[in-house]
Motif scaffolding. Structure first.
Motif, PDB file in Angstrom:
ATOM      1  N   UNK A 103      58.264  71.624 -13.117  1.00  0.00           N
ATOM      2  CA  UNK A 103      57.045  72.144 -13.742  1.00  0.00           C
ATOM      3  C   UNK A 103      56.569  73.424 -13.092  1.00  0.00           C
ATOM      4  N   UNK A 104      55.977  73.273 -11.946  1.00  0.00           N
ATOM      5  CA  UNK A 104      55.400  74.460 -11.328  1.00  0.00           C
ATOM      6  C   UNK A 104      55.370  74.291  -9.820  1.00  0.00           C
ATOM      7  N   UNK A 105      54.948  75.333  -9.142  1.00  0.00           N
ATOM      8  CA  UNK A 105      54.825  75.251  -7.690  1.00  0.00           C
ATOM      9  C   UNK A 105      53.361  75.316  -7.331  1.00  0.00           C
ATOM     10  N   UNK A 150      54.124  74.426   0.327  1.00  0.00           N
ATOM     11  CA  UNK A 150      54.387  74.935  -1.003  1.00  0.00           C
ATOM     12  C   UNK A 150      55.345  73.915  -1.606  1.00  0.00           C
ATOM     13  N   UNK A 151      54.907  73.286  -2.678  1.00  0.00           N
ATOM     14  CA  UNK A 151      55.650  72.171  -3.243  1.00  0.00           C
ATOM     15  C   UNK A 151      56.025  72.459  -4.689  1.00  0.00           C
ATOM     16  N   UNK A 152      57.241  72.112  -5.058  1.00  0.00           N
ATOM     17  CA  UNK A 152      57.627  72.241  -6.462  1.00  0.00           C
ATOM     18  C   UNK A 152      57.478  70.888  -7.126  1.00  0.00           C
ATOM     19  N   UNK A 153      56.772  70.877  -8.231  1.00  0.00           N
ATOM     20  CA  UNK A 153      56.618  69.635  -8.963  1.00  0.00           C
ATOM     21  C   UNK A 153      57.687  69.585 -10.026  1.00  0.00           C
ATOM     22  N   UNK A 154      58.586  68.649  -9.848  1.00  0.00           N
ATOM     23  CA  UNK A 154      59.748  68.419 -10.730  1.00  0.00           C
ATOM     24  C   UNK A 154      59.755  69.224 -12.031  1.00  0.00           C
ATOM     25  N   UNK A 163      51.509  59.571  -9.623  1.00  0.00           N
ATOM     26  CA  UNK A 163      52.359  58.518  -9.090  1.00  0.00           C
ATOM     27  C   UNK A 163      53.750  58.621  -9.715  1.00  0.00           C
ATOM     28  N   UNK A 164      54.768  58.427  -8.880  1.00  0.00           N
ATOM     29  CA  UNK A 164      56.163  58.484  -9.318  1.00  0.00           C
ATOM     30  C   UNK A 164      56.652  59.908  -9.627  1.00  0.00           C
ATOM     31  N   UNK A 165      55.772  60.884  -9.422  1.00  0.00           N
ATOM     32  CA  UNK A 165      56.198  62.264  -9.635  1.00  0.00           C
ATOM     33  C   UNK A 165      57.187  62.699  -8.550  1.00  0.00           C
ATOM     34  N   UNK A 166      58.124  63.542  -8.937  1.00  0.00           N
ATOM     35  CA  UNK A 166      59.122  64.029  -7.981  1.00  0.00           C
ATOM     36  C   UNK A 166      58.696  65.393  -7.439  1.00  0.00           C
ATOM     37  N   UNK A 167      58.728  65.528  -6.123  1.00  0.00           N
ATOM     38  CA  UNK A 167      58.323  66.776  -5.477  1.00  0.00           C
ATOM     39  C   UNK A 167      59.457  67.334  -4.619  1.00  0.00           C
ATOM     40  N   UNK A 168      59.522  68.640  -4.556  1.00  0.00           N
ATOM     41  CA  UNK A 168      60.442  69.267  -3.605  1.00  0.00           C
ATOM     42  C   UNK A 168      59.608  70.154  -2.675  1.00  0.00           C
ATOM     43  N   UNK A 169      59.772  69.924  -1.379  1.00  0.00           N
ATOM     44  CA  UNK A 169      59.038  70.726  -0.406  1.00  0.00           C
ATOM     45  C   UNK A 169      59.756  72.061  -0.234  1.00  0.00           C
TER      46      UNK A 169
END
Ligand SMILES: [Mn+2]
Ligand SMILES: [Mn+2]
Ligand SMILES: [Mn+2]
Ligand SMILES: [Mn+2]
Lengths: 218, 218
Positions: free
Chosen positions: A202-204, A196-200, A179-185
């Motif tokens: 951290x990792x993909x 394929x999503x990048x987690x703020x 929850x509240x995590x930032x994602x980039x598609x």
DNA sequence: TATCAAATTTAGGCAAAGCTAAATATTTGA
DNA sequence: TCAAATATTTAGCTTTGCCTAAATTTGATA
């Protein structure tokens, strides 16, 4: 009026279906929601109608009365406050709370409910990002979107999850989604719509379409 | 094995009667304790015997098996831990907790029980002075005496009460009697055995024999 | 409009946990 | 020792909440 656990569960189910947009709730939908036989639902909606907690007719289906709505939202309030309490005060993880809250939501004590609410500082959301109705049944509505409908390149924040099962929540934990995590598609795979999503920072990770439908973001 | 609330309540009743000295518990006693008809008790003890939670025979009455004892003491542990939690953390008074604890004691979650215990710092006694069984069912036994059997002039400390009803506890509040309070027995009225008691540096009150039988002191 | 599928209801049952009333056992004590 | 009191069990019934299987109703569609 003191209701049985079963009665409260039916009201809660109708309430949940209402919020999903269906204002007329048919027996089949209730049966599916509660994993109960439709014939049993016929009996129960009849009883709840007699008790004036819903109005039911074959053609219109079921709809909560004012009193039924009050009880349903209070039950949801209890469920979500207990979930929050378990996570905030008793070291539970978000995948451990739902089943216990299903039991705790039926405890009858207004004082208990009020004190838990006070102890938690009147929280507005539970550990799954779901809004907690206040004492009047009002709750904050957030207009979120399933991750599955987000355009490539967008940066979003996870605000809630549409499946409280331990299996799904642990899958999210494993993927690093919270929850509240930032994602980039980063990429939408054209052949299966998986992401394929990048987690703020951290990792993909790859997320299935199924999973993305149950992750709500803004 | 998951037991119903009713089954747990029967085991708890037998456990309580055992502690009162009766190691053979007859149906009538269970019926009285639970305010249930003896004919219903016959059915239930038979079922609990089949489940090997008690052994029952017409002549011997009921006695808990090892497993029955384990469940009974766990239920009592839950009841008393919840009572303690309500008083310590949620601003309940000692007369408000019993009925809610009767509901909460049936919640199934080992983690919940452990975390509540931890949060409270592994308390040994509940708000009524009753000992809380530990995870193995062991509890501190205090050899107390009913106030009704104390000699004139003695100075004693209240350690527990033998009646958890709101009515009795509020009566004690009104008289100024609380757990760990120091009392001096000033006079025993010869005609009705009622007591004139001095409450440590505060005031003097009369207590009926009935009340004195339910106040345990050392 | 006739037909097929989906939804709903009826009918009959079951298990849990209680009840009352009546029949049996068991104790007690005169 | 035997009758009365007490305890236990039987028999039959109730409510709640669920079930399956078989109607029946409704509604979509060809
Ligand atoms: Mn939940
Ligand atoms: Mn939740
Ligand atoms: Mn209690
Ligand atoms: Mn207590």
């Amino acid at each position: 009026m003191i209701l049985s656990n079963a009665e409260e569960n039916y009201l809660k189910a109708i309430y949940a279906l209402n919020l999903l947009g269906k204002e007329r709730v048919n027996n089949q939908a209730i049966a599916d929601k509660l994993t109960i036989n439709p014939a049993s639902v016929t009996d129960m909606v009849r009883k709840l109608d007699e008790k004036k907690l819903i109005s039911y007719s074959r053609s219109e289906g079921a709809r909560l009365t004012r009193e039924g709505l009050r009880i349903a939202s209070k039950t949801v309030r209890k469920h979500r406050l207990w979930e929050t309490f378990l996570v905030e005060k008793l070291n539970f993880t978000w995948d451990e709370v739902h089943d216990v809250a299903e039991q705790l939501e039926h405890i009858q004590s207004d004082k208990l409910l009020d004190e838990i609410d006070k102890l938690l500082g009147h929280p507005k959301f539970d550990p799954h990002g779901d809004p907690i109705p206040d004492a009047n049944g009002k709750m904050t509505r957030i207009h979120s979107t399933p991750l599955s409908e987000i355009k490539e390149g967008s940066k979003v924040k996870v605000v809630s999850v549409g499946d409280n099962s331990a299996a799904f929540l642990r899958y999210l934990d494993k993927q690093g989604i919270s929850l509240n995590g930032i994602l980039v598609v980063k990429e939408i795979q054209s052949f299966d719509q998986s992401l394929l999503v990048e987690i703020k920072g951290k990792k993909e990770v790859f997320l299935s379409t199924e999973a993305c439908k149950k992750i709500f973001v803004v």
